[in-house]
Design an enzyme around this catalytic site. Structure first.
Site, PDB file in Angstrom:
ATOM      1  N   GLY A   8      94.935 -10.010  32.128  1.00 24.83           N
ATOM      2  CA  GLY A   8      95.829 -10.138  33.005  1.00 24.83           C
ATOM      3  C   GLY A   8      95.243 -11.414  34.015  1.00 24.83           C
ATOM      4  O   GLY A   8      94.994 -11.657  35.180  1.00 24.83           O
ATOM      5  N   ALA A  10      97.560 -13.971  33.924  1.00 24.52           N
ATOM      6  CA  ALA A  10      98.049 -14.739  34.314  1.00 24.52           C
ATOM      7  C   ALA A  10      98.318 -13.774  35.563  1.00 24.52           C
ATOM      8  O   ALA A  10      99.498 -15.346  36.650  1.00 24.52           O
ATOM      9  CB  ALA A  10      99.753 -14.894  33.598  1.00 24.52           C
ATOM     10  N   ASP A  34      97.448 -11.051  28.731  1.00 19.91           N
ATOM     11  CA  ASP A  34      98.215 -10.345  30.037  1.00 19.91           C
ATOM     12  C   ASP A  34      99.791 -10.958  29.453  1.00 19.91           C
ATOM     13  O   ASP A  34      99.617 -11.022  27.746  1.00 19.91           O
ATOM     14  CB  ASP A  34      98.380 -11.599  31.011  1.00 19.91           C
ATOM     15  CG  ASP A  34      98.930 -10.889  32.379  1.00 19.91           C
ATOM     16  OD1 ASP A  34      99.695  -9.946  32.401  1.00 19.91           O
ATOM     17  OD2 ASP A  34      98.764 -11.765  33.793  1.00 19.91           O
ATOM     18  N   ASP A 151      82.940  -6.700  48.415  1.00 23.75           N
ATOM     19  CA  ASP A 151      82.714  -6.109  49.923  1.00 23.75           C
ATOM     20  C   ASP A 151      80.783  -6.670  49.764  1.00 23.75           C
ATOM     21  O   ASP A 151      81.043  -7.146  51.451  1.00 23.75           O
ATOM     22  CB  ASP A 151      82.431  -4.802  49.562  1.00 23.75           C
ATOM     23  CG  ASP A 151      83.678  -4.004  48.605  1.00 23.75           C
ATOM     24  OD1 ASP A 151      84.615  -4.529  49.414  1.00 23.75           O
ATOM     25  OD2 ASP A 151      83.731  -3.410  48.040  1.00 23.75           O
ATOM     26  N   HIS A 179      85.117   1.385  46.876  1.00 17.60           N
ATOM     27  CA  HIS A 179      85.490  -0.217  46.769  1.00 17.60           C
ATOM     28  C   HIS A 179      87.040   0.125  47.861  1.00 17.60           C
ATOM     29  O   HIS A 179      87.272  -0.679  46.896  1.00 17.60           O
ATOM     30  CB  HIS A 179      85.208  -1.064  45.251  1.00 17.60           C
ATOM     31  CG  HIS A 179      86.020  -1.894  46.031  1.00 17.60           C
ATOM     32  ND1 HIS A 179      85.611  -3.450  46.404  1.00 17.60           N
ATOM     33  CD2 HIS A 179      87.419  -3.071  45.087  1.00 17.60           C
ATOM     34  CE1 HIS A 179      86.674  -4.091  46.581  1.00 17.60           C
ATOM     35  NE2 HIS A 179      87.390  -4.098  45.615  1.00 17.60           N
ATOM     36  N   MET A 230      88.772 -11.944  45.605  1.00 12.28           N
ATOM     37  CA  MET A 230      88.903 -11.814  44.206  1.00 12.28           C
ATOM     38  C   MET A 230      88.033 -12.150  43.425  1.00 12.28           C
ATOM     39  O   MET A 230      87.053 -11.211  42.614  1.00 12.28           O
ATOM     40  CB  MET A 230      89.456 -10.854  44.683  1.00 12.28           C
ATOM     41  CG  MET A 230      89.397  -9.524  43.271  1.00 12.28           C
ATOM     42  SD  MET A 230      88.202  -7.851  43.598  1.00 12.28           S
ATOM     43  CE  MET A 230      86.708  -8.509  42.996  1.00 12.28           C
TER      44      MET A 230
END
Length: 330
Positions: A8, A10, A34, A151, A179, A230
């Site tokens: 993932g 891209a 991706d 978190d 989460h 993130m």
């Protein structure tokens, strides 16, 4: 030689995450995968003058196999992002299918890799991956992680006004549970060094940690979600795993893991009544060395938060397991 893979790569999280991983001296080879644009991302990042060589792969020409073969660590931010009004649970069907298919690839091409799942909703996608690995006969709970570090990062940042620390991350604040929303439980009573949040401000800071993603979605006017923070959190956790693998001792970070499969986990699972749960885990060359039970001395306020979190988690986990056992019709 350490090979890291981003599945993932891209996307909104994948690109900055790949950039950060390229800067790590712990990585010799970085493979990006991706469904679109990966060769371009790989070409761009490859110009950075750090150690890792970079390659980009697409689904064509058996790209997933080439990306995963020989991998030591796989980070999965793949999936669709949240949009305004969308909960992490709304993402489930699409992202669960993506994670299921990628987990099948990992089970076939690099079953001993450390697998770090960012794809939301983590409370459900980690059980999806675990079931896929179990069905393939390669499940090693010590090497499967749900990344909940964002978190923890938010707790460190938002609590800085009370900690007195110039550097927010100098304060260790355990965040347990899951989460998403109310499944996220910050344990200020267990913070090191200890500090006090005034009672009048406690609800507000807990809510901000639990729903910090909504704050970002709103600030971006629906044009995106928490991608950059993130990516940083995913990199921070991946780097800790890699440092532990290389022999560094004493590395602990909360992660959403399959409790019955790790040392110390059975006791926690019995206490909370769920098999998947985020707790501080000690990291080592084999992955999780031990799950640390930080729940024994929590206060009444935190215990009430935990009760709410567990109720939500049970449904999230069951949904992930059920998705693999009884796939929805296409």
């Amino acid at each position: 030689m350490v090979k890291a893979v981003v599945l993932g790569a891209a996307g909104g999280i994948g690109q900055p995450l790949s950039l950060l991983l390229k800067t790590s001296p712990l990585i010799d080879e970085l493979a990006l995968y991706d469904v679109v644009n990966t060769p371009g991302v790989a070409a761009d990042i490859s110009h950075i003058s750090t150690t890792a060589t970079v390659t980009g792969f697409l689904p064509a020409d058996d790209g997933l196999r080439h990306a995963l073969t020989g991998a030591d660590i796989v980070v999965i931010p793949a999936g669709v992002p949240r949009k305004p009004g969308m909960t992490r649970d709304d993402l489930f069907k699409v992202n669960a299918g993506i994670v299921r298919d990628l987990a099948k690839g990992i089970s076939e091409y690099c079953p001993k890799a450390y697998t770090l799942i960012i794809s939301n909703p983590v409370n459900s996608t980690v059980p999806v991956a675990a079931e896929v690995f179990r069905n393939a006969g390669v499940l090693d709970p010590k090497r499967l992680f749900g990344v909940t570090t964002l978190d923890i990062v938010r707790a460190e940042t938002f609590a800085q006004e009370f900690t007195g620390q110039k550097v927010p991350s100098a304060t260790t604040i355990p965040v347990v549970g899951g989460h998403s929303g109310e499944t996220i439980v910050p344990l200020f009573s267990q913070a090191q060094p200890s500090f006090n949040v005034p009672e009048a401000k406690l609800d507000a800071i807990v809510n901000r940690i639990q729903f910090g993603g909504d704050e970002v979605v709103k600030a971006k006017n629906g044009g995106g979600s928490a991608t950059l923070s993130m990516a940083y959190a995913g990199f921070r956790f991946a780097e800790k795993v890699l440092k532990a693998v290389s022999g560094e001792k004493g590395l602990v970070e909360p992660s959403f893991v399959y409790l019955p499969g790790v040392e110390g986990g059975e006791e926690i699972a019995k206490e909370v009544g769920v098999d998947f749960f985020s707790v501080p885990v000690e990291l080592g060359p084999s992955g999780v060395v031990k799950a640390n039970n930080v729940l024994a001395n929590i206060n009444d306020y935190e215990r009430k938060l935990l009760e709410v979190a567990i109720k939500g988690l049970k449904g999230n986990i069951e949904k992930g397991v059920e998705f693999v056992k009884n796939p929805p019709p296409k």
